[in-house]
Design an enzyme around this catalytic site. Sequence first.
Site, PDB file in Angstrom:
ATOM      1  N   GLU A  87      -5.452  -7.461  15.712  1.00 49.67           N
ATOM      2  CA  GLU A  87      -6.584  -6.682  16.219  1.00 49.67           C
ATOM      3  C   GLU A  87      -6.612  -5.321  15.545  1.00 49.67           C
ATOM      4  O   GLU A  87      -5.557  -4.781  15.186  1.00 49.67           O
ATOM      5  CB  GLU A  87      -6.438  -6.465  17.720  1.00 49.67           C
TER       6      GLU A  87
ATOM      7  N   HIS B 235      -1.657 -16.244  25.293  1.00 49.35           N
ATOM      8  CA  HIS B 235      -2.603 -16.725  24.282  1.00 49.35           C
ATOM      9  C   HIS B 235      -1.911 -17.446  23.112  1.00 49.35           C
ATOM     10  O   HIS B 235      -2.290 -18.543  22.729  1.00 49.35           O
ATOM     11  CB  HIS B 235      -3.421 -15.566  23.711  1.00 49.35           C
TER      12      HIS B 235
HETATM   13  C1  BG6 Z   1      -6.580  -9.851  26.196  1.00 49.29           C
HETATM   14  C2  BG6 Z   1      -5.553  -8.767  25.969  1.00 49.29           C
HETATM   15  O1  BG6 Z   1      -6.033 -10.887  26.963  1.00 49.29           O
HETATM   16  O2  BG6 Z   1      -6.991 -10.359  24.933  1.00 49.29           O
HETATM   17  C3  BG6 Z   1      -6.125  -7.666  25.093  1.00 49.29           C
HETATM   18  O3  BG6 Z   1      -5.171  -8.228  27.229  1.00 49.29           O
HETATM   19  C4  BG6 Z   1      -6.662  -8.242  23.807  1.00 49.29           C
HETATM   20  O4  BG6 Z   1      -5.148  -6.684  24.810  1.00 49.29           O
HETATM   21  C5  BG6 Z   1      -7.616  -9.399  24.100  1.00 49.29           C
HETATM   22  O5  BG6 Z   1      -7.357  -7.211  23.127  1.00 49.29           O
HETATM   23  C6  BG6 Z   1      -8.007 -10.090  22.807  1.00 49.29           C
HETATM   24  O6  BG6 Z   1      -9.001 -11.012  23.083  1.00 49.29           O
HETATM   25  P1  BG6 Z   1      -9.988 -11.497  21.955  1.00 49.29           P
HETATM   26  O7  BG6 Z   1     -10.815 -12.550  22.626  1.00 49.29           O
HETATM   27  O8  BG6 Z   1     -10.778 -10.311  21.513  1.00 49.29           O
HETATM   28  O9  BG6 Z   1      -9.140 -12.032  20.846  1.00 49.29           O
END
Ligand code: BG6
Length: 497
Positions: A224, A249
Amino acid sequence: MSAFEVRIEEPVTFVISGATGDLTRRKLIPALYTLFKEGAITEDFAVVGFARREYDNSGFCKLMAEALREHSRTPVDETSLKAFCSHLSYHRGDLSDAAAYAGLKAKFDDDTLPANRLFYLSITPDLIESAVNNLRNAGLITLPHSKPWTRVVVEKPFGRDLQSAQALNRVLLSHLDETQIYRIDHYLGKETVQNILSFRFANTIFEPVFNRTYVDNIQITAAETVGMESGRGAFYDQTGALRDMVVNHLFQLLCLVTMEPPDGLEARSIRNEKMKVLRALRLADATKHHPAVCFGQYGGDGKTKAFRGEDRVRPQSKTETFAALRMEISNWRWAGVPVYLRTGKRLAKKTTEIAVQFKVPPLSLFQHVACKGDVCDLAGVKPNTLIFRIQPDEGIFLQVSAKRPSMQLVVESVNMDFSYSGKWAKELPDAYERLLLDALRGDSTLFTRSDEVEAEWEVVAAVLAGAAEREPLIYAPGSWGPAEADRLLFTDGWRNE
Ligand code: BG6
């Protein structure tokens, strides 16, 4: 028929506990608005925002309208907005105060609200126990498998470690049946994540090579570019990358890409197969030259603050904003194949992908041309890599070697690709839209079962045990994390693309 190809006909009340929080504004209300506008839910639905702050119905509606204008992927028009707002109401109360729940119950009793109820607990873990106790004591939870039904959606984090996850499960299961609990991991709602199983098990050509004989390693990256925007400093400082992204995740992605074929597509079959992977998953042994864990923390530069300088982060914080792990799956299919996991904030780009790297051919007959921009050089043959690009540029790519047009027999790496945007012009649904719809229709396939959550924490117990002494390495914002993370690999390096 709606764009979602399903429509929930049952009347339902959607109670959001913690309704003035960030998740409600960014994800839940925009998802509900899209479902409403697309006709995926019945006209007979109610959304009750339940929180402590002082709002009345119209104030809450105004707040949600602002949120929609800012975050909705579906265009917001005044007519639909007005119609949507007529389904919203606000119930003010302290989430740990029994009286607030009695007031809510009265609204169900006098038939102001549809009787089927979905409670979305968008609250911190320390409030969950009292919230569930209060729901039970107020008589808001109906019996399992009965009508009207009750379902409770729980947001992560599901605990901080194995003991707290077990305690949380005990609380939930003392008042609810497992079939009434929906632990949300929004990665499972992403279209591309669901495609992992279809891709693996609807094609005969990939499955036979998905094993230790052909696969050299698997790399799973969730990078990210964001830091602590939207005031997440205090939460994140207590959480860190391992708890925030890896245990849930990344482990779920790992399970889907390595699990055995399920005997059906219903929740139980898929969750059982994921469980088998989690039971076999462990942190790889570290050696002097090949550590198995690397933690990092982003530093600052002229433009962005270091993590330690972020709002509500301790100035001496040792919380990791980057984590890389080398894992092993001790089963017949994957023994000896390293699985590398990596995630971090303030990295070079936003990308989530799974790269399955195959072994190089046993005999190298061809020379390989490797090009970086216009500069090309001869190198050893490149392995085939199958890439599940979860986001952005969603798709699946297979890197193969092909002869370069020339008088010489040299090969070059080329992509065979399938991209969602090339095949289907329409925008992919947001994960929350899909998951809310599933919770409303009682399908728990894409939610995490209690034993899965506990198994996930068990896997990282060894990492958590050593975390206190592990000082995170500072990395430059906009980089791919600490250089030390390269030492985890037995291959040429991470795929930084
Ligand atoms: C969330 C985390 O579960 O997922 C965040 O708490 C993270 O820190 C986010 O930014 C990322 O999600 P995505 O869908 O943008 O990849």
